[in-house]
Design an enzyme around this catalytic site. Sequence first.
Site, PDB file in Angstrom:
ATOM      1  N   GLU A   1       5.073   8.309  42.941  1.00  0.00           N
ATOM      2  CA  GLU A   1       4.091   8.385  44.032  1.00  0.00           C
ATOM      3  C   GLU A   1       3.642   9.811  44.251  1.00  0.00           C
ATOM      4  OE1 GLU A   1       4.119   7.755  48.869  1.00  0.00           O
ATOM      5  OE2 GLU A   1       5.114   6.227  47.648  1.00  0.00           O
TER       6      GLU A   1
ATOM      7  N   HIS B   1       3.403   1.780  55.264  1.00  0.00           N
ATOM      8  CA  HIS B   1       4.496   0.823  55.259  1.00  0.00           C
ATOM      9  C   HIS B   1       4.592   0.124  56.621  1.00  0.00           C
ATOM     10  CE1 HIS B   1       6.022   3.679  52.057  1.00  0.00           C
ATOM     11  NE2 HIS B   1       5.987   2.515  51.434  1.00  0.00           N
ATOM     12  N   GLY B   2       5.131  -1.090  56.604  1.00  0.00           N
ATOM     13  CA  GLY B   2       5.271  -1.839  57.850  1.00  0.00           C
ATOM     14  C   GLY B   2       3.947  -2.482  58.231  1.00  0.00           C
TER      15      GLY B   2
ATOM     16  N   HIS C   1       1.154   0.637  48.038  1.00  0.00           N
ATOM     17  CA  HIS C   1       2.284   0.351  48.917  1.00  0.00           C
ATOM     18  C   HIS C   1       1.739   0.006  50.300  1.00  0.00           C
ATOM     19  CE1 HIS C   1       5.793   2.304  46.576  1.00  0.00           C
ATOM     20  NE2 HIS C   1       4.822   1.978  45.736  1.00  0.00           N
ATOM     21  N   GLY C   2       2.553  -0.690  51.102  1.00  0.00           N
ATOM     22  CA  GLY C   2       2.107  -1.043  52.441  1.00  0.00           C
ATOM     23  C   GLY C   2       1.102  -2.176  52.440  1.00  0.00           C
TER      24      GLY C   2
ATOM     25  N   ASP D   1      12.683  -0.065  43.923  1.00  0.00           N
ATOM     26  CA  ASP D   1      11.575   0.569  44.639  1.00  0.00           C
ATOM     27  C   ASP D   1      12.048   1.766  45.461  1.00  0.00           C
ATOM     28  OD1 ASP D   1       8.832   0.588  45.325  1.00  0.00           O
ATOM     29  OD2 ASP D   1       9.288  -0.345  47.258  1.00  0.00           O
ATOM     30  N   HIS D   2      11.199   2.766  45.551  1.00  0.00           N
ATOM     31  CA  HIS D   2      11.476   3.967  46.345  1.00  0.00           C
ATOM     32  C   HIS D   2      12.866   4.521  46.060  1.00  0.00           C
ATOM     33  CE1 HIS D   2       7.872   4.194  48.846  1.00  0.00           C
ATOM     34  NE2 HIS D   2       7.888   2.874  48.871  1.00  0.00           N
TER      35      HIS D   2
ATOM     36  N   THR E   1       7.311  -6.192  54.630  1.00  0.00           N
ATOM     37  CA  THR E   1       7.377  -6.569  56.041  1.00  0.00           C
ATOM     38  C   THR E   1       6.817  -7.960  56.290  1.00  0.00           C
ATOM     39  OG1 THR E   1       7.165  -4.231  56.642  1.00  0.00           O
ATOM     40  CG2 THR E   1       6.765  -5.844  58.378  1.00  0.00           C
TER      41      THR E   1
ATOM     42  N   ASN F   1       2.615  -3.854  46.834  1.00  0.00           N
ATOM     43  CA  ASN F   1       3.927  -4.050  47.459  1.00  0.00           C
ATOM     44  C   ASN F   1       3.822  -4.825  48.769  1.00  0.00           C
ATOM     45  OD1 ASN F   1       4.759  -2.378  45.382  1.00  0.00           O
ATOM     46  ND2 ASN F   1       6.022  -1.084  46.685  1.00  0.00           N
TER      47      ASN F   1
END
Length: 285
Positions: A134, A178-179, A206-207, A82-83, A231, A228
């Site tokens: 992305e 994210h997070g 994502h996130g 990923d990423h 966290t 995804n």
Amino acid sequence: MTLVKMKDILAHAEENQYGVGAFSVANIEMVMGAIRAAEELRSPLILQIAEVRLKHSPLNIIGPAMVAAAKAATVPVAVHFDHGLTEEKIQEALEIGFSSIMYDGSHHPLEKNIAETKKMASIACEYGATVEAEIGQVGGSEDGSVDLEVLITSTEEAKRFAAETGIDALAIAIGNAHGMYKGEPNLRFDRLEEINGELDIPLVLHGGSGISGNDFRTCIRHGIRKINVATATFNTVVEMVNVQTPFKDYFSYHDSVIEAAGENVKRHMEMFQSVGRLKGDKAHV
């Protein structure tokens, strides 16, 4: 049921209108917990690790463990890098046996993102691997080190990007971050629906940590197939382990981490409606 291409998992999800969880892992306990959860719930699974996490979990150590665990699983498992930011690490992941990669060029201008994504896609093609990329900018950063502003994905740019790169899945920005979210997530379902109407490839969110079950279901209804989660898993492990301290021995701690990771995976699989979605199994919705 074994290590499979992410493209095949997402195709089945598209055909049957559900989402597949892509769970970030940091150690062997999280790998074991995720696979146990998937096997218990009869759900396909995507195991992943991001390049920014490799300082904690070296790719040459955790990568082979992820691939070996996927090969031994009784459900289909894709192993995803990923990423990915550098050609060096993307190449290393492919050599290890990862069945898919994401190149993240979202921080580049569109033209450079297209050019670099095509280059990475060409490398992945040599290994028969699935390619995700992305466009737009998801808020925050994968490791929480940078507070990036959300840049909502343009429908026209998404169409051009997908057509010119030939990727298999596209991560878009619709207000996701994210997070953990600082407030209630404000997702642009109108933009998601618009992009989904123009593209014929699976979309990626994502996130996923902190989004509600209702919002997940709306995203899935409008074309999101890969979601995804990182966290939420890390936080669940810390919370559950803290409740049980002090431990009498290491192996009690080891088992607790496996259980905590698995519980978070199962909770999200229920929300994503992927339970019982294996070919030949009766779907659980």
